[in-house]
Design a protein around this motif. Sequence first.
Motif, short mmCIF file in Angstrom:
data_model
loop_
_atom_site.label_atom_id
_atom_site.label_comp_id
_atom_site.label_asym_id
_atom_site.label_seq_id
_atom_site.Cartn_x
_atom_site.Cartn_y
_atom_site.Cartn_z
N THR A 116 -9.20 9.70 -11.36
CA THR A 116 -8.74 8.54 -10.58
C THR A 116 -7.31 8.36 -10.78
O THR A 116 -6.40 8.35 -9.86
N ARG A 117 -6.52 9.02 -11.84
CA ARG A 117 -5.17 9.17 -11.78
C ARG A 117 -4.73 10.18 -10.92
O ARG A 117 -3.81 10.23 -10.10
N ASN A 118 -5.43 11.36 -10.75
CA ASN A 118 -4.91 12.41 -9.91
C ASN A 118 -5.25 11.88 -8.52
O ASN A 118 -4.45 12.10 -7.64
N LEU A 119 -6.16 11.09 -8.24
CA LEU A 119 -6.33 10.42 -6.74
C LEU A 119 -5.16 9.66 -6.55
O LEU A 119 -4.81 9.77 -5.24
N ARG A 120 -4.67 8.93 -7.25
CA ARG A 120 -3.63 7.98 -6.99
C ARG A 120 -2.41 8.90 -6.95
O ARG A 120 -1.68 8.51 -5.94
N THR A 121 -2.18 9.93 -7.43
CA THR A 121 -1.17 10.99 -7.29
C THR A 121 -0.97 11.44 -5.69
O THR A 121 -0.11 11.58 -4.82
N ILE A 122 -2.22 11.79 -5.31
CA ILE A 122 -2.54 12.21 -3.85
C ILE A 122 -2.47 11.30 -2.87
O ILE A 122 -1.86 11.38 -1.71
N ARG A 123 -2.69 10.10 -3.33
CA ARG A 123 -2.63 8.87 -2.15
C ARG A 123 -1.16 8.74 -2.18
O ARG A 123 -0.62 8.45 -0.96
N LYS A 124 -0.22 8.83 -3.18
CA LYS A 124 1.11 8.26 -2.95
C LYS A 124 1.93 9.64 -2.04
O LYS A 124 2.52 9.27 -1.08
N HIS A 125 1.42 10.94 -2.23
CA HIS A 125 2.00 11.96 -1.37
C HIS A 125 1.24 11.62 -0.09
O HIS A 125 2.12 11.80 1.13
N LEU A 126 0.25 11.34 0.38
CA LEU A 126 -0.35 11.43 1.69
C LEU A 126 0.44 9.95 2.11
O LEU A 126 0.83 10.04 3.22
N ASP A 127 0.47 8.89 1.75
CA ASP A 127 0.99 7.66 2.23
C ASP A 127 2.42 8.21 2.27
O ASP A 127 2.95 7.50 3.42
N LYS A 128 3.23 9.05 2.02
CA LYS A 128 4.51 9.29 2.10
C LYS A 128 4.79 10.31 3.34
O LYS A 128 5.26 10.22 4.28
N HIS A 129 3.75 11.31 3.31
CA HIS A 129 3.94 12.42 4.18
C HIS A 129 2.83 12.21 5.26
O HIS A 129 2.99 13.47 6.20
N HIS A 130 1.91 11.64 4.92
CA HIS A 130 0.73 11.55 6.16
C HIS A 130 0.37 10.08 6.30
O HIS A 130 -0.73 9.91 6.06
N PRO A 131 1.34 9.52 6.71
CA PRO A 131 0.91 7.99 6.80
C PRO A 131 -0.14 7.57 7.61
O PRO A 131 -0.81 6.60 7.50
N GLN A 132 -0.56 8.53 8.72
CA GLN A 132 -1.71 8.17 9.50
C GLN A 132 -3.09 8.12 8.72
O GLN A 132 -4.08 7.71 9.21
N THR A 133 -3.00 8.70 7.36
CA THR A 133 -4.29 8.88 6.57
C THR A 133 -4.65 7.72 5.73
O THR A 133 -5.58 7.34 5.27
N ARG A 134 -3.62 6.70 6.04
CA ARG A 134 -3.82 5.43 5.12
C ARG A 134 -5.10 4.71 5.61
O ARG A 134 -5.44 4.52 6.82
N VAL A 135 -5.98 4.04 4.56
CA VAL A 135 -7.15 3.51 4.96
C VAL A 135 -6.75 1.89 4.08
O VAL A 135 -6.66 2.21 3.09
#
Length: 138
Positions: A116-135
């Motif tokens: 869960t902690r690792n997923l949080r790290t990935i989500r932060k990266h994706l939200d910053k660098h790939h905002p189109q992936t936000r759900v």
Amino acid sequence: MNEGPRVQAMGFEMPTGNDPVSIRKRIEALEMLLERSMVVPGTNYRIGLDIIVGLVPVVGDIITAAMGSYIVWEARNLGLPKWKLWHMMGRIGLDTAVGAVPVVGDAFDVVYRSNTRNLRTIRKHLDKHHPQTRVIEQ
């Protein structure tokens, strides 16, 4: 956005594409399976395969470490910096090392959810660098 073919596995539908949206969905599905796929009867507390398989001494912890490492591998495919990948592997290493200790490790697995902690790290990266992936969470 076309995400390509999907695979149905253990009740989870997972896209097979290499685009950030597909990778995010695969990581989220695996995290759900490992950390919060079942509810403890009589409570509202969610557990997953990480805790259940972790009850098997040594082998269970190795299996869940391998599954957690897959999340880090997918994060590498998303282009996360090496220091974040090392940090994520450190979480898995800590979870595996402490999880290997009988009784104490099982209690630790309930509290410390490395995936869960690792997923949080990935989500932060994706939200910053790939905002189109936000759900939008429901």
